[in-house]
Enzyme design. Structure first.
Site, PDB file in Angstrom:
ATOM      1  CE  LYS A  65     -25.869  50.851   9.376  1.00  0.00           C
ATOM      2  NZ  LYS A  65     -24.393  50.893   9.320  1.00  0.00           N
ATOM      3  CB  THR A  66     -26.983  46.930   3.807  1.00  0.00           C
ATOM      4  OG1 THR A  66     -27.044  48.318   4.132  1.00  0.00           O
ATOM      5  CG2 THR A  66     -27.778  46.680   2.542  1.00  0.00           C
ATOM      6  CG  ASP A  81     -30.441  49.731   4.558  1.00  0.00           C
ATOM      7  OD1 ASP A  81     -29.961  50.016   5.679  1.00  0.00           O
ATOM      8  OD2 ASP A  81     -29.741  49.307   3.607  1.00  0.00           O
ATOM      9  CD  GLU A  82     -28.235  54.040   4.302  1.00  0.00           C
ATOM     10  OE1 GLU A  82     -27.986  54.817   5.250  1.00  0.00           O
ATOM     11  OE2 GLU A  82     -27.357  53.500   3.615  1.00  0.00           O
ATOM     12  CD  GLN A 109     -23.205  55.539   7.841  1.00  0.00           C
ATOM     13  OE1 GLN A 109     -23.225  55.547   6.626  1.00  0.00           O
ATOM     14  NE2 GLN A 109     -23.097  54.424   8.541  1.00  0.00           N
ATOM     15  NE  ARG A 134     -19.657  55.390   3.105  1.00  0.00           N
ATOM     16  CZ  ARG A 134     -20.416  54.479   3.724  1.00  0.00           C
ATOM     17  NH1 ARG A 134     -20.989  53.506   3.048  1.00  0.00           N
ATOM     18  NH2 ARG A 134     -20.596  54.520   5.028  1.00  0.00           N
TER      19      ARG A 134
HETATM   20  P1  ATP Z   1     -23.230  51.414   5.886  1.00  0.00           P
HETATM   21  O1  ATP Z   1     -23.279  51.967   7.265  1.00  0.00           O
HETATM   22  O2  ATP Z   1     -22.176  52.051   5.072  1.00  0.00           O
HETATM   23  O3  ATP Z   1     -24.564  51.345   5.236  1.00  0.00           O
HETATM   24  P2  ATP Z   1     -23.540  48.643   6.561  1.00  0.00           P
HETATM   25  O4  ATP Z   1     -23.534  48.586   8.031  1.00  0.00           O
HETATM   26  O5  ATP Z   1     -24.833  48.556   5.877  1.00  0.00           O
HETATM   27  O6  ATP Z   1     -22.713  49.900   6.056  1.00  0.00           O
HETATM   28  P3  ATP Z   1     -22.738  46.510   4.853  1.00  0.00           P
HETATM   29  O7  ATP Z   1     -22.650  47.300   3.628  1.00  0.00           O
HETATM   30  O8  ATP Z   1     -23.857  45.600   5.049  1.00  0.00           O
HETATM   31  O9  ATP Z   1     -22.588  47.482   6.102  1.00  0.00           O
HETATM   32  O10 ATP Z   1     -21.401  45.692   5.063  1.00  0.00           O
HETATM   33  C1  ATP Z   1     -20.117  46.267   4.901  1.00  0.00           C
HETATM   34  C2  ATP Z   1     -19.183  45.268   4.263  1.00  0.00           C
HETATM   35  O11 ATP Z   1     -18.869  44.239   5.197  1.00  0.00           O
HETATM   36  C3  ATP Z   1     -19.791  44.575   3.071  1.00  0.00           C
HETATM   37  O12 ATP Z   1     -18.787  44.361   2.122  1.00  0.00           O
HETATM   38  C4  ATP Z   1     -20.278  43.269   3.664  1.00  0.00           C
HETATM   39  O13 ATP Z   1     -20.358  42.262   2.691  1.00  0.00           O
HETATM   40  C5  ATP Z   1     -19.213  42.974   4.690  1.00  0.00           C
HETATM   41  N1  ATP Z   1     -19.701  42.132   5.809  1.00  0.00           N
HETATM   42  C6  ATP Z   1     -20.692  42.429   6.670  1.00  0.00           C
HETATM   43  N2  ATP Z   1     -20.857  41.452   7.577  1.00  0.00           N
HETATM   44  C7  ATP Z   1     -19.945  40.511   7.289  1.00  0.00           C
HETATM   45  C8  ATP Z   1     -19.598  39.226   7.868  1.00  0.00           C
HETATM   46  N3  ATP Z   1     -20.223  38.735   8.926  1.00  0.00           N
HETATM   47  N4  ATP Z   1     -18.603  38.543   7.291  1.00  0.00           N
HETATM   48  C9  ATP Z   1     -17.941  39.030   6.220  1.00  0.00           C
HETATM   49  N5  ATP Z   1     -18.209  40.216   5.638  1.00  0.00           N
HETATM   50  C10 ATP Z   1     -19.195  40.945   6.163  1.00  0.00           C
HETATM   51 MG    MG Z   2     -25.808  49.916   4.558  1.00  0.00          MG
END
Ligand code: ATP
Ligand code: MG
Length: 911
Positions: A44-45, A245-246, A297, A654
């Site tokens: 997402k981020t 975000d969040e 979350q 995490r």
């Molecule tokens: P959270 O719910 O904890 O906030 P999130 O959904 O925001 O998580 P991110 O932190 O953006 O997730 O991504 C999680 C991990 O996966 C990070 O290390 C990110 O770099 C990796 N990632 C996300 N998308 C891809 C992709 N398409 N290819 C490779 N790595 C990815």
């Molecule tokens: Mg995130």
């Protein structure tokens, strides 16, 4: 729209080539409202960041047209960093910030129209509590019964829901007018009336003080946008893309703020058509909103976060589109399965599909310790093992817990193991008393209306200006409808003051006047103002002459404050003192974390709340007990329990590769050892996912065995309690031998750090079940390694984080190890290094209060004399005891009572 020359043009392939189809769709989506709702670690981020780059390079937006909101300053800095690599240095000047920082910028620029003068103060919760206490005392409320904290909590709730004081007052105490004196509450105990009156008066005083509290930053910005159409217009035209975000942790006020900033409800939006070539958010019409979040979350309900914001997004924003991301890129399948299994127990949620291509990975490792110390020792031992045997960097490991207080035993164990760590959270640097005192001076200088801060420092350091002197100034201020500062500056006009008080007030007035002048002349050099304040106020000298070892570290904190100001000055082109104060007001726990990619070389310790959005290859979730986590408050409350479960979900997710879950069978609470049941969240993790290194604590086994009268029966009895008796220990065929891996642990710990070595005890003692897990064996190894040596340990040290660099003698360093070294790790107690008093003469001598002498002589007093006391006011002498230097005088202060005072140190004056 023209491309900003500072933006590196990126091709579509560069921006979405490595994303999955849903992620790519989300990055490129064109439309007024987009929700990217997805489980943890699904990118997402990452998508949000790419989308910003996409908007700039593909939609051709200007960097100034984008407002990106993150949950912490730290996350904002990280996002800016990532953006800079994608689109170039322009990212550094974009509005990527928290809600609070964005609102400060808006209020600084445009707050005049709602009565905020520039240079307004931002009150943290300690300031706010102080103000509430002042008010409550004036209203003769019992602050033990109606604690400032609880009153503020209520006010905060009201503000988070945008319930204004006017509305609340009209409903519950319509006969009160803010500023009114001597108000009587109708019937005692009418809580709503009390809240209503205090809320109204608190707002009134904030207004007089030209101050806002944290919640106001949001609420008053909403007010500004609603009240001033020109300002609203300006921001509607400015921000064409708003990204959050969040989003699951936004509260109602923040939700409304987003709407107002975007102009969703603005009249012009009714018939607006997208401008430009019709495909992108144009010059008119509401801004395009993108929100990102995961309702599983949402963990900030206690701060007013409203999960409905994300659940109702599609109803709230017209033509909204939702894109779900389903692939998790962070964790192994085992970790995801555990997280999914736990969160399914929450009712009323939409089930999510979340999968990973990472494979099954290692099993989750479980450990049941006898007590918190043993749990910590085991965790520290395991960390040492992972580091030594598997070469896992310390900085790739994190220990998480429910409440800050739990860090203590963990810290001790890490110190004993000689393992470097950094603690995130706890008493924050800017909340330390001495730092807050110094900041109060600065605040009062920048904003002379700020009564709370000026009153805080009236007698800091002690200068004989007690409650009475404060009362005199207050009265004058009230009579003239002016601020405390004004009264101070007009002290010469106040009649009938004891000479001593008058002299002392005049001295303080001269001090503040000269500091004020200095501040105006050096506004662009905050570090020089800090130095001047520390010097002239006596704050520094006061600590320098103290013999209390804690004061040495307080002194270092002040030096650190000056360094931080210098650092701010260097990296901020238009630095001002007010700007510096802002950075100090908005710091959060998470800001203490090292920057991404920077190898701190340390294990990170933090609460689960702080861990939001972060990821680590190895995560230890500790204190998995009923009453610890879930927290005791949640045990009987379904919605609180659901929130705790979401917190567990956050914690589990995490972890990237390895997850540990540990618990203690006994934990001290309020100074008493309590038996702790395993957390229900442990039961919710499918058994086959967990490799229990120790399933039942020694004490529990003993209890169970005694109960069944089969104490020494080779564990047959308690095996039955668990369906998978064979799984724990993994390789071992019996309990004893699997812990007997004690030998394995024993040797490896032995090499890593001399303090462990208790590993072998598990093996032996688990068999006999005897009580040999005594805490005494842990840490007894006294490794002799010095805590903090070279590592700086706490993040204010050499880690280069915001408080870091600047002063060579930085905080946290220089403590050499000793048996009791843990005592030095917490709070202001970090170092015992004595700082040599600055040269400058007589004041360098340590003075204890008993060495003081006010030169009063008992022979000059007789019974019946009138005296004034700084704190107790006017009194009559009722008794005298001539004991030479230790003479005692007894004075009747009327309603303040009769006091025995040591004459030589009493702040009294004969009238
Ligand atoms: P959270 O719910 O904890 O906030 P999130 O959904 O925001 O998580 P991110 O932190 O953006 O997730 O991504 C999680 C991990 O996966 C990070 O290390 C990110 O770099 C990796 N990632 C996300 N998308 C891809 C992709 N398409 N290819 C490779 N790595 C990815
Ligand atoms: Mg995130």
């Amino acid at each position: 729209m023209q491309q900003d020359p500072d933006v590196i043009a990126r091709t579509a392939e560069e921006l979405v080539g490595d994303l999955n189809p849903q992620q790519g769709e989300a990055v490129q989506y064109q439309g007024p409202a987009l929700l990217i709702g997805a489980g943890a670690g699904s990118g997402k981020t990452r998508v949000l960041t790419r989308r910003i780059a996409w908007i700039l390079s593909q939609f051709g937006a200007w960097p100034s047209q984008i407002l990106a909101i993150t949950f912490t300053n730290k996350a904002a800095a990280e996002m800016r960093e990532r953006l800079a690599t994608l689109i170039g240095p322009v990212a550094q000047r974009m509005w990527v910030s928290t809600f609070h920082s964005a609102c400060v910028r808006i209020l600084r620029r445009d707050g005049q129209s709602i009565g905020l003068k520039s240079g307004f103060s931002i009150y943290d919760s300690a300031d706010s509590e102080r103000l509430i206490k002042i008010i409550a005392t004036e209203f003769n409320l019992d602050v033990k019964r109606y604690t400032p904290r609880s009153i503020l909590g209520k006010i905060s709730d009201l503000k988070n829901n945008l319930t204004g004081w006017q509305e609340y007052l009209a409903a519950h105490a319509p006969d009160f007018t803010p500023g009114q004196r001597g108000y009587q509450f109708g019937h005692a105990g009418d809580l709503e009336a009390i809240h209503a009156v205090l809320y109204a008066e608190y707002e009134h005083r904030l207004g007089l003080a030209n101050a806002v509290d944290f919640d106001d930053l949001i609420g008053r910005t909403v007010e500004l946008l609603r009240k001033d159409p020109q300002v609203a217009d300006y921001y509607h035209h400015r921000f064409r893309y708003i990204l959050v975000d969040e989003y699951q942790d936004t509260n109602h006020a923040q939700y409304v703020l987003v709407r107002e900033l975007a102009g969703v409800d603005a009249r012009e939006s009714a018939d607006a058509t997208p401008g430009g070539n019709g495909r992108f958010a144009g010059k008119t019409g509401p801004a395009w909103i993108t929100v990102v979040g995961d309702s599983d979350q949402s963990i900030y309900a206690f701060r007013g976060a409203d999960i409905r914001n994300i659940q109702d997004f599609e109803q709230d924003f017209p033509n909204a589109k939702t894109i779900m991301l389903e692939q998790n890129y962070r964790s192994t399948q085992t970790i995801l399965d555990a997280a999914n299994a736990v969160i399914t127990n929450n009712e009323g949620r939409k089930p999510k599909k979340l999968w990973t291509a990472m494979g099954k990975g290692e099993p989750i490792v479980g450990y049941a310790a006898d007590n918190a110390q043993q749990e910590a020792a085991w965790v520290a031992g395991e960390i040492a093992r992972l580091h030594a045997e598997e070469g896992i960097a310390y900085s790739d490991m994190a220990i998480m817990y429910r409440a800050n207080a739990q860090s203590r035993s963990l810290e001790e164990a890490l110190i004993n193991g000689g393992e470097p760590y950094q603690l995130v959270g706890g008493t924050k640097f800017y909340e330390r008393r001495e730092v807050k005192d110094a900041l109060a001076y600065l605040q009062a200088l920048v904003n002379p209306d700020d009564d709370v801060n000026l009153r805080r420092i009236l007698n800091v350091p002690k200068r004989g200006l007690g409650d009475r002197a404060e009362g005199i100034l207050l009265n004058y201020a009230r009579e003239h409808g002016a601020s405390f500062f004004y009264a101070l500056m007009h002290v010469d006009e106040i009649q009938d003051m004891p000479t001593r008080t008058a002299n002392q007030l005049r001295a303080f007035r001269d001090l503040m006047a000269s500091l004020s002048q200095f501040t105006r002349a050096h506004d662009a050099k905050p570090s020089e103002v800090v130095a001047e304040v520390l010097d002239k106020s006596g704050l520094r000298a006061d600590l320098e002459k103290s013999v209390d070892p804690q004061d040495a570290s307080r002194l270092e904190n002040l030096s650190q404050l000056q360094s931080t100001a210098a650092e701010f000055e260097q990296k901020t082109p238009d630095a001002t003192l007010a700007g510096f104060l802002e950075t100090t007001a908005l710091v959060a726990d998470s800001d203490q974390l090292p920057d991404e990619g920077e190898d701190s070389g340390k294990v990170t310790l933090m609460t689960l709340h702080t861990a939001k959005g972060l990821e680590y290859p190895v995560v230890f979730l500790t204190g998995m007990e009923q009453g610890t986590f879930p927290h005791s408050r949640a045990m009987e409350d379904i919605s609180e329990l659901s929130e705790e479960r979401r917190l567990a979900y956050v914690g589990i997710t995490r972890a990237k590769r390895r997850l540990y879950v540990t618990r203690a069978a006994v934990r001290s609470q309020w100074g008493q050892a309590s038996d702790m049941m395993p957390s229900q969240f442990l039961d919710e993790i499918p058994d086959e996912l967990v490799d229990w290194k120790r399933r039942e604590a020694g004490v529990e086994r003993m209890r169970g065995a005694w109960g069944r009268d089969e104490f020494d029966d080779d564990f047959g009895g308690w095996d039955d309690d668990f369906s998978s008796g064979t799984t724990f220990g993994g390789s071992g065929s019996s309990y004893g031998s699997s812990y007997g891996s004690g030998s394995r642990y024993g040797s490896s710990y032995g090499s890593g750090s001399s303090s462990y070595g208790s590993g072998s005890r598990y093996g032996g003692s688990s068999r006999s079940g005897s009580g040999s897990y005594g805490g005494s064996s842990y840490g007894s190894g006294s490794s002799g390694r010095s805590y903090g040596s070279g590592s700086g340990s706490r993040s204010y040290g050499s880690s280069g984080s915001r408080y870091g660099s600047g002063s060579g003698s930085s905080y946290g360093s220089g403590r050499s190890g000793s048996g009791s070294s843990h005592g030095g790790t917490r709070g202001g107690k970090v170092t015992t290094r004595r700082v040599a008093p600055k040269s400058g003469g007589s004041s360098a001598q340590p003075v204890s209060s008993l060495d003081k002498d006010n030169q009063l002589n008992i022979a000059d007093f007789s019974i019946g004399d009138k005296v004034t006391h700084d704190k107790f006011g006017l009194g009559t002498v009722v008794d005298l005891q001539d004991k030479g230097r230790n003479s005692v005088i007894t004075v009747d202060f009327g309603s303040a009572g009769t006091k025995r005072l040591m004459l030589r140190v009493a702040p009294i004056e004969k009238l």
